[in-house]
Design an enzyme around this catalytic site. Structure first.
Site, PDB file in Angstrom:
ATOM      1  N   TYR A  48       0.824  -1.217   0.000  1.00  0.00           N
ATOM      2  CA  TYR A  48       0.000   0.000   0.000  1.00  0.00           C
ATOM      3  C   TYR A  48       0.864   1.275   0.000  1.00  0.00           C
ATOM      4  CZ  TYR A  48      -3.723  -3.211   1.610  1.00  0.00           C
ATOM      5  OH  TYR A  48      -4.612  -4.252   1.761  1.00  0.00           O
ATOM      6  N   HIS A 106       0.330 -11.819   2.137  1.00  0.00           N
ATOM      7  CA  HIS A 106      -0.736 -11.059   1.470  1.00  0.00           C
ATOM      8  C   HIS A 106      -1.518 -11.921   0.469  1.00  0.00           C
ATOM      9  CE1 HIS A 106      -1.829  -6.684   0.263  1.00  0.00           C
ATOM     10  NE2 HIS A 106      -2.860  -7.471   0.117  1.00  0.00           N
TER      11      HIS A 106
HETATM   12  P1  NAP Z   1     -14.420  -1.253   0.925  1.00  0.00           P
HETATM   13  O1  NAP Z   1     -13.979  -0.968   2.310  1.00  0.00           O
HETATM   14  O2  NAP Z   1     -15.426  -2.307   0.696  1.00  0.00           O
HETATM   15  O3  NAP Z   1     -14.992   0.067   0.240  1.00  0.00           O
HETATM   16  C1  NAP Z   1     -14.357   1.316   0.318  1.00  0.00           C
HETATM   17  C2  NAP Z   1     -15.256   2.327  -0.399  1.00  0.00           C
HETATM   18  O4  NAP Z   1     -16.506   2.456   0.311  1.00  0.00           O
HETATM   19  C3  NAP Z   1     -14.659   3.716  -0.482  1.00  0.00           C
HETATM   20  O5  NAP Z   1     -15.019   4.233  -1.756  1.00  0.00           O
HETATM   21  C4  NAP Z   1     -15.393   4.489   0.619  1.00  0.00           C
HETATM   22  O6  NAP Z   1     -15.557   5.843   0.302  1.00  0.00           O
HETATM   23  C5  NAP Z   1     -16.740   3.823   0.634  1.00  0.00           C
HETATM   24  N1  NAP Z   1     -17.379   3.884   1.956  1.00  0.00           N
HETATM   25  C6  NAP Z   1     -16.799   3.664   3.169  1.00  0.00           C
HETATM   26  N2  NAP Z   1     -17.708   3.753   4.153  1.00  0.00           N
HETATM   27  C7  NAP Z   1     -18.898   4.052   3.557  1.00  0.00           C
HETATM   28  C8  NAP Z   1     -20.199   4.266   4.052  1.00  0.00           C
HETATM   29  N3  NAP Z   1     -20.478   4.181   5.357  1.00  0.00           N
HETATM   30  N4  NAP Z   1     -21.186   4.552   3.147  1.00  0.00           N
HETATM   31  C9  NAP Z   1     -20.919   4.607   1.820  1.00  0.00           C
HETATM   32  N5  NAP Z   1     -19.696   4.404   1.289  1.00  0.00           N
HETATM   33  C10 NAP Z   1     -18.691   4.122   2.162  1.00  0.00           C
HETATM   34  O7  NAP Z   1     -13.193  -1.596  -0.046  1.00  0.00           O
HETATM   35  P2  NAP Z   1     -11.633  -1.850   0.068  1.00  0.00           P
HETATM   36  O8  NAP Z   1     -10.915  -0.566   0.289  1.00  0.00           O
HETATM   37  O9  NAP Z   1     -11.295  -2.686  -1.104  1.00  0.00           O
HETATM   38  O10 NAP Z   1     -11.425  -2.796   1.353  1.00  0.00           O
HETATM   39  C11 NAP Z   1     -11.163  -2.314   2.650  1.00  0.00           C
HETATM   40  C12 NAP Z   1      -9.750  -2.625   3.096  1.00  0.00           C
HETATM   41  O11 NAP Z   1      -9.465  -4.010   2.965  1.00  0.00           O
HETATM   42  C13 NAP Z   1      -8.646  -1.957   2.267  1.00  0.00           C
HETATM   43  O12 NAP Z   1      -8.506  -0.587   2.553  1.00  0.00           O
HETATM   44  C14 NAP Z   1      -7.450  -2.796   2.686  1.00  0.00           C
HETATM   45  O13 NAP Z   1      -6.976  -2.385   3.963  1.00  0.00           O
HETATM   46  C15 NAP Z   1      -8.075  -4.194   2.762  1.00  0.00           C
HETATM   47  N6  NAP Z   1      -7.878  -4.999   1.518  1.00  0.00           N
HETATM   48  C16 NAP Z   1      -7.155  -6.155   1.600  1.00  0.00           C
HETATM   49  C17 NAP Z   1      -6.931  -6.930   0.465  1.00  0.00           C
HETATM   50  C18 NAP Z   1      -6.144  -8.212   0.567  1.00  0.00           C
HETATM   51  O14 NAP Z   1      -5.796  -8.782  -0.487  1.00  0.00           O
HETATM   52  N7  NAP Z   1      -5.867  -8.694   1.758  1.00  0.00           N
HETATM   53  C19 NAP Z   1      -7.477  -6.545  -0.781  1.00  0.00           C
HETATM   54  C20 NAP Z   1      -8.243  -5.370  -0.830  1.00  0.00           C
HETATM   55  C21 NAP Z   1      -8.438  -4.626   0.324  1.00  0.00           C
HETATM   56  P3  NAP Z   1     -14.719   7.056   0.967  1.00  0.00           P
HETATM   57  O15 NAP Z   1     -13.266   6.659   0.914  1.00  0.00           O
HETATM   58  O16 NAP Z   1     -15.068   8.214   0.109  1.00  0.00           O
HETATM   59  O17 NAP Z   1     -15.186   7.246   2.386  1.00  0.00           O
END
Ligand code: NAP
Length: 259
Positions: A48, A106
């Site tokens: 990241y 990861h």
């Molecule tokens: P997510 O958390 O499902 O979605 C993030 C999106 O949702 C952003 O656009 C955010 O907007 C929006 N959001 C957040 N809270 C909200 C709410 N209450 N109402 C409406 N929209 C909302 O997606 P993600 O970032 O893919 O996953 C979360 C975390 O998982 C990542 O940040 C990372 O740490 C981890 N991850 C791990 C892997 C892995 O391979 N292990 C892969 C992907 C992700 P705003 O930013 O505008 O608030």
């Protein structure tokens, strides 16, 4: 903040802050808001490229290390013994800490034998650089292999999980084996939040579709790490504690995208 006890004995807060793709000044601003609202669990990864700003913020804000649960991950292309040993030291230096709480693989490697990675993971764990060990994006077969190679318990499997992306077989197997499952992309990267069923259930509770995703995951026993960058989203995502989905609402969300 409620927590789940890992096989290592550590307590892992049930809501964490996902930090991909937060970087630079925005990353620090989000951390300030999140920690102020009560987040104590930060999910990051070497890939990241935000460890430096997280470390700087934690030092500038003088956040006591013991108040935080920090997860990081070794990148898929760095799972050889030497690369893993080098990457954990870089992670600790950049985060300005002497240990992280949870270190994950990861993604499973296509090239490096898992034995080699676990030679490094076992050493990292016995040196106290990571208090708990886990994996991410692992299948049941890969989990079995990891458990046979790890000297410490495999405590966590972090996998993609939201109403449009279920992995019930892995989830059930993990729970049968006391492995905590962390749901990443719990909001489906916000692409499922206009779903009619989620919206209808949300209206019945005076909540949003995002709340329904997060609460459904919590009631399935998972830890959630939504990424948010606005204060209102950060605050909303903590509202998963003093209300519940009914059994029939859980059933309606279960498998809602299956044909
Ligand atoms: P997510 O958390 O499902 O979605 C993030 C999106 O949702 C952003 O656009 C955010 O907007 C929006 N959001 C957040 N809270 C909200 C709410 N209450 N109402 C409406 N929209 C909302 O997606 P993600 O970032 O893919 O996953 C979360 C975390 O998982 C990542 O940040 C990372 O740490 C981890 N991850 C791990 C892997 C892995 O391979 N292990 C892969 C992907 C992700 P705003 O930013 O505008 O608030």
């Amino acid at each position: 903040m409620e927590s789940l006890r890992l096989l290592s004995g550590q307590e892992m807060p049930v809501v964490g802050l996902g930090t991909w793709p937060l970087k630079g000044v925005q990353c620090k601003q989000v951390l300030r808001e999140a920690l102020g609202l009560g987040y104590t669990h930060i999910d990051t990864a070497w890939i990241y490229e935000n460890h430096k700003e997280i470390g700087e913020y934690l030092q500038e804000a003088d956040v006591p290390r013991g108040d935080l649960f920090i997860t990081s991950k070794i990148g898929k292309d760095y799972l050889s013994y030497d690369n893993t040993m080098a990457q954990i030291d870089e992670i600790l230096t950049d985060l300005r800490v002497d240990h992280i709480d949870l270190l994950l693989i990861h993604w499973p490697s296509d090239d490096v034998p898992m034995e080699e990675t676990y030679r490094a993971f076992n050493k990292i764990h016995s040196a106290g650089k990571a208090l708990s060990l886990g994996v991410s994006n692992f299948s049941v077969e890969q989990l079995k292999q990891a458990m046979a190679l790890s000297n410490a318990p495999v405590c966590v499997n972090q996998i993609k999980y939201h109403p449009a992306h279920e992995q019930r077989e892995v989830l059930d197997w993990c729970h049968q084996n006391y492995i905590v499952v962390t749901a990443y992309s719990p909001l489906g990267k916000d692409r499922i939040l206009d779903d009619l069923l989620l919206t209808e259930i949300a209206q019945n509770h005076g909540k949003t579709a995002a709340h329904i995703c997060l609460k459904w995951l919590r009631q399935l026993g998972m830890i959630i790490i939504p990424k948010a960058s606005s204060r209102s989203h950060l605050q909303a995502n903590l509202d998963v504690f003093d209300w519940n989905l009914s059994e029939s609402e859980m059933d309606r969300v279960n498998g809602m995208y299956e044909t």
